[in-house]
Structures are given as C-alpha cells and as structure tokens.
Design an enzyme around this catalytic site. Structure first.
Site, PDB file in Angstrom:
ATOM      1  N   GLY A 111       0.810  -1.218   0.000  1.00 15.15           N
ATOM      2  CA  GLY A 111       0.000   0.000   0.000  1.00 15.15           C
ATOM      3  C   GLY A 111       0.842   1.265   0.000  1.00 15.15           C
ATOM      4  N   GLU A 114       1.634   1.854  -3.507  1.00 10.35           N
ATOM      5  CA  GLU A 114       0.393   2.271  -4.183  1.00 10.35           C
ATOM      6  C   GLU A 114       0.064   3.730  -3.872  1.00 10.35           C
ATOM      7  OE1 GLU A 114      -1.693  -1.159  -2.489  1.00 10.35           O
ATOM      8  OE2 GLU A 114      -2.118  -1.796  -4.533  1.00 10.35           O
ATOM      9  N   GLU A 134       2.501  -8.241  -1.469  1.00 14.92           N
ATOM     10  CA  GLU A 134       1.246  -8.797  -0.921  1.00 14.92           C
ATOM     11  C   GLU A 134       1.132 -10.297  -1.149  1.00 14.92           C
ATOM     12  OE1 GLU A 134       1.459  -5.981  -2.733  1.00 14.92           O
ATOM     13  OE2 GLU A 134       0.115  -4.440  -1.948  1.00 14.92           O
TER      14      GLU A 134
HETATM   15  C1  HXC Z   1       2.277  -3.713  10.253  1.00 17.33           C
HETATM   16  C2  HXC Z   1       4.561  -3.623  10.074  1.00 17.33           C
HETATM   17  C3  HXC Z   1       4.472  -3.602   8.661  1.00 17.33           C
HETATM   18  C4  HXC Z   1       3.174  -3.646   8.072  1.00 17.33           C
HETATM   19  C5  HXC Z   1       6.556  -3.546   9.195  1.00 17.33           C
HETATM   20  N1  HXC Z   1       5.863  -3.592  10.349  1.00 17.33           N
HETATM   21  N2  HXC Z   1       5.727  -3.561   8.156  1.00 17.33           N
HETATM   22  N3  HXC Z   1       3.476  -3.659  10.846  1.00 17.33           N
HETATM   23  N4  HXC Z   1       2.116  -3.686   8.919  1.00 17.33           N
HETATM   24  N5  HXC Z   1       2.977  -3.583   6.767  1.00 17.33           N
HETATM   25  C6  HXC Z   1       6.399  -3.586  11.716  1.00 17.33           C
HETATM   26  C7  HXC Z   1       7.015  -4.914  12.073  1.00 17.33           C
HETATM   27  O1  HXC Z   1       6.012  -5.808  12.485  1.00 17.33           O
HETATM   28  C8  HXC Z   1       7.937  -4.514  13.208  1.00 17.33           C
HETATM   29  O2  HXC Z   1       7.182  -4.323  14.380  1.00 17.33           O
HETATM   30  C9  HXC Z   1       8.432  -3.151  12.766  1.00 17.33           C
HETATM   31  O3  HXC Z   1       7.483  -2.664  11.806  1.00 17.33           O
HETATM   32  C10 HXC Z   1       9.783  -3.217  12.090  1.00 17.33           C
HETATM   33  O4  HXC Z   1       9.719  -4.168  11.067  1.00 17.33           O
HETATM   34  P1  HXC Z   1      10.798  -5.348  10.895  1.00 17.33           P
HETATM   35  O5  HXC Z   1      10.152  -6.386  10.060  1.00 17.33           O
HETATM   36  O6  HXC Z   1      11.339  -5.761  12.218  1.00 17.33           O
HETATM   37  O7  HXC Z   1      11.941  -4.569  10.088  1.00 17.33           O
HETATM   38  P2  HXC Z   1      12.970  -5.159   9.027  1.00 17.33           P
HETATM   39  O8  HXC Z   1      13.519  -6.478   9.476  1.00 17.33           O
HETATM   40  O9  HXC Z   1      13.909  -4.035   8.739  1.00 17.33           O
HETATM   41  O10 HXC Z   1      12.091  -5.478   7.718  1.00 17.33           O
HETATM   42  C11 HXC Z   1      11.479  -4.432   7.042  1.00 17.33           C
HETATM   43  C12 HXC Z   1      10.447  -4.969   6.032  1.00 17.33           C
HETATM   44  C13 HXC Z   1       9.453  -5.894   6.750  1.00 17.33           C
HETATM   45  C14 HXC Z   1      11.151  -5.747   4.908  1.00 17.33           C
HETATM   46  C15 HXC Z   1       9.744  -3.753   5.422  1.00 17.33           C
HETATM   47  O11 HXC Z   1       8.942  -5.216   7.918  1.00 17.33           O
HETATM   48  C16 HXC Z   1       8.281  -6.300   5.924  1.00 17.33           C
HETATM   49  O12 HXC Z   1       8.377  -7.182   5.100  1.00 17.33           O
HETATM   50  N6  HXC Z   1       7.097  -5.678   6.178  1.00 17.33           N
HETATM   51  C17 HXC Z   1       5.868  -6.032   5.522  1.00 17.33           C
HETATM   52  C18 HXC Z   1       5.832  -5.510   4.126  1.00 17.33           C
HETATM   53  C19 HXC Z   1       4.561  -5.916   3.412  1.00 17.33           C
HETATM   54  O13 HXC Z   1       4.252  -7.115   3.299  1.00 17.33           O
HETATM   55  N7  HXC Z   1       3.790  -4.931   2.953  1.00 17.33           N
HETATM   56  C20 HXC Z   1       2.535  -5.163   2.286  1.00 17.33           C
HETATM   57  C21 HXC Z   1       1.412  -5.150   3.279  1.00 17.33           C
HETATM   58  S1  HXC Z   1      -0.125  -5.584   2.554  1.00 17.33           S
HETATM   59  P3  HXC Z   1       7.669  -4.925  15.803  1.00 17.33           P
HETATM   60  O14 HXC Z   1       6.555  -4.555  16.720  1.00 17.33           O
HETATM   61  O15 HXC Z   1       7.891  -6.366  15.601  1.00 17.33           O
HETATM   62  O16 HXC Z   1       8.942  -4.156  16.060  1.00 17.33           O
HETATM   63  C22 HXC Z   1      -0.611  -4.175   1.778  1.00 17.33           C
HETATM   64  C23 HXC Z   1      -1.909  -4.282   1.071  1.00 17.33           C
HETATM   65  C24 HXC Z   1      -2.378  -3.003   0.531  1.00 17.33           C
HETATM   66  O17 HXC Z   1       0.015  -3.163   1.803  1.00 17.33           O
HETATM   67  C25 HXC Z   1      -3.742  -3.154   0.002  1.00 17.33           C
HETATM   68  C26 HXC Z   1      -4.471  -1.954  -0.447  1.00 17.33           C
HETATM   69  C27 HXC Z   1      -4.158  -0.634  -0.045  1.00 17.33           C
END
Ligand code: HXC
Length: 258
Positions: A111, A114, A134
């Site tokens: 997102g 996006e 995603e």
């Molecule tokens: C909630 C999130 C998050 C997310 C990171 N965090 N991304 N929380 N939603 N999308 C939180 C982690 O849980 C963690 O919290 C803190 O942020 C730091 O993240 P880490 O993973 O520890 O950091 P790092 O190892 O540096 O990795 C970074 C990262 C990874 C590669 C960006 O966090 C990641 O893969 N995040 C998810 C990315 C993702 O899948 N995005 C798409 C989401 S779905 P804690 O509390 O553990 O410290 C989407 C759908 C959109 O966007 C649909 C329509 C609009």
C-alpha cells in the site's frame, strides 16, 4: 501519525509548499486506518488552502511506508473487506487538484508503493526500495498496484514484482520510469522542496491543467486524451497568466504569475 509543515516559496510571496510526513516510525509507517484518515484529512484541507501551491508526501529515512497495516488486516473477513469497500477511499489522494509529490526513502511497499503511485510524481533517494509483496501474505495489491505499476513500468516487470514479491532498487525504479529523479539520501528533502517550489512559482491554473491532462493519459483513449489536452490548452488563453507568461518572454524578463 502525521506531521504537517509549510514552507514559503520565496521571501516576497505568501505562497507555500505543504509537506505531510508520515510519522509512525515503530511500524515503518505502516498505513493503519488512523494514518490514512490523517493523510486524507490533511490533504483535503491543504488542497483547499489558497496559499498552498504544491503538496509533498514523505516518510522517514528508513521507510516511506511498509504497506497497509498487517495487524489491522489480519482478522478481517470477506464481509468486512467487500462490505466496507476496504481501502477504497485511499483513491481520494489521486483526485486532488494541486500537485502532490511523493518523496521516498527506504521501504516503499504494498500500500505504500500504491500511495506513492497515487501521487503525481515520485522522487526518491538512493536507498529507496519499491515492492508489491502482498503475494507473500496470500493476497494481492488492492490500492491500484496491479494497474498503476503496470502502466508505469510495463507488464513484464510489474508481473514479476507482483508474482515474486521481490523489491526493486531506486536505480531500477528510475530506469523503469517509476520515479522521476533519484537523489543521495541526505539531499532528497532539499531537492524535493526545490522542485515543489519551482512548480509553486508557475501559474496555478496551468499547473492544474497540466496535472489533469497528464493524469488523464493513464485513463483515456488517445483521441479523447488529445481532445482534453487541446480544450485545456485553449482554456488557458482565457487566463492572465497566459498574457503575462508570453509578455514576459518577449520582454526578456521573469514572469510574475498571478
Ligand atoms: C504492520 C509492520 C508492517 C506492516 C513492518 N511492520 N511492516 N506492521 N504492517 N505492513 C512492523 C514490524 O512488524 C515490526 O514491528 C516493525 O514494523 C519493524 O519491522 P521489521 O520487520 O522488524 O523490520 P525489518 O527487518 O527491517 O524489515 C522491514 C520490512 C518488513 C522488509 C519492510 O517489515 C516487511 O516485510 N514488512 C511487511 C511488508 C509488506 O508485506 N507490505 C505489504 C502489506 S499488505 P515490531 O513490533 O515487531 O517491532 C498491503 C496491502 C495493501 O500493503 C492493500 C491496499 C491498499
């Protein structure tokens, strides 16, 4: 969740550039409902503020935004998602009248990517990483990623990103046409402000018309797009800025747009 600041375009003008900075550092600016509500509210207010000429949306050095908030989405079911048109209102960001620039550092995912693509252009730092991961969560993009990314970088690269979930670097994003400029990390904000101030110094109506016409290219068949462009072009001959811009050129002086 959001910091808003205003920056004067020049010492002798009231015009301003408004900056919205996502500020949820512990979650890498994950876009919770509350974050998005704050962004949309601020964007609407700034879009209507007559002193604001250009808007910037940015994040932190580590993350523009790591996507929609996964902890908020985790428990949703079909009824919640479809029944409330979940995330449908995010599109409002793409319908502002004033130019909105995305200044991206670090993670720009899901997102987050996006939302950046809803902006009128993306500027980024060398550390930026773009992705639509995603697929790793058992879902697909839902905020325009399959459509806008495909239009921006072409089917094969977009498909690769959506199916593998892999990220692309700032350099790849630049070479693919996703971003307009790449800057060293410590120069991104200064350079973005400079670009925003340049845009803010142009005629308000011609900027608005250029934005409308370029964005229409993403949606209209060519002949309709060309017609819209021509009609907007014609309409600008009714403005003082057209008279001033052309007079200034011929008189070899800077234009003073009103
Ligand atoms: C909630 C999130 C998050 C997310 C990171 N965090 N991304 N929380 N939603 N999308 C939180 C982690 O849980 C963690 O919290 C803190 O942020 C730091 O993240 P880490 O993973 O520890 O950091 P790092 O190892 O540096 O990795 C970074 C990262 C990874 C590669 C960006 O966090 C990641 O893969 N995040 C998810 C990315 C993702 O899948 N995005 C798409 C989401 S779905 P804690 O509390 O553990 O410290 C989407 C759908 C959109 O966007 C649909 C329509 C609009």
């Amino acid at each position: 969740n959001l910091l808003v600041s205003k920056h004067a375009v020049s010492e002798d003008s009231d015009n301003q550039v408004a900056m919205m900075q996502l500020n949820r550092p512990k979650a890498l600016n994950a876009l919770s409902d509350a974050v998005l509500d704050d962004v949309l509210h601020a964007a609407h207010v700034l879009d209507k503020d007559p002193t604001v000429r250009c808007l910037i949306l940015t994040g932190s050095a580590k993350a523009f935004a790591a996507g929609a908030d996964i902890s908020e989405m985790k428990t949703k079911n079909f009824e919640d998602a479809y029944g409330t048109d979940m995330f449908g209102h995010w599109q409002e960001l793409s319908r502002l009248q004033k130019p909105l620039l995305a200044a991206v550092s670090g993670f720009c995912l899901g997102g987050g990517c996006e939302v950046a693509m809803m902006c009128d252009m993306i500027l980024c730092s060398k550390s930026a990483k773009f992705g639509q991961p995603e697929i790793n969560l058992g879902i697909i993009a839902g905020g325009g990623g399959t459509q806008r990314l495909t239009r921006a970088i072409g089917k094969s690269k977009s498909m690769y990103m959506h199916l593998t979930g892999e990220f692309i670097s700032a350099e790849e994003a630049y070479n693919s046409g996703l971003v307009a400029k790449v800057f060293p990390d410590d120069e991104l904000m200064d350079e973005t402000l400079k670009i925003a101030k340049t845009i803010a110094s142009k005629g308000v109506l011609s900027v608005q018309a250029a934005k409308e016409a370029v964005n229409a290219a993403e949606e209209l068949p060519l002949q309709e797009g060309l017609r819209l462009e021509r009609r907007l072009f014609h309409s600008l001959f009714a403005t003082k800025d057209q008279k001033e811009g052309m007079a200034a050129f011929l008189e070899k002086r800077p234009a003073d747009f009103s």
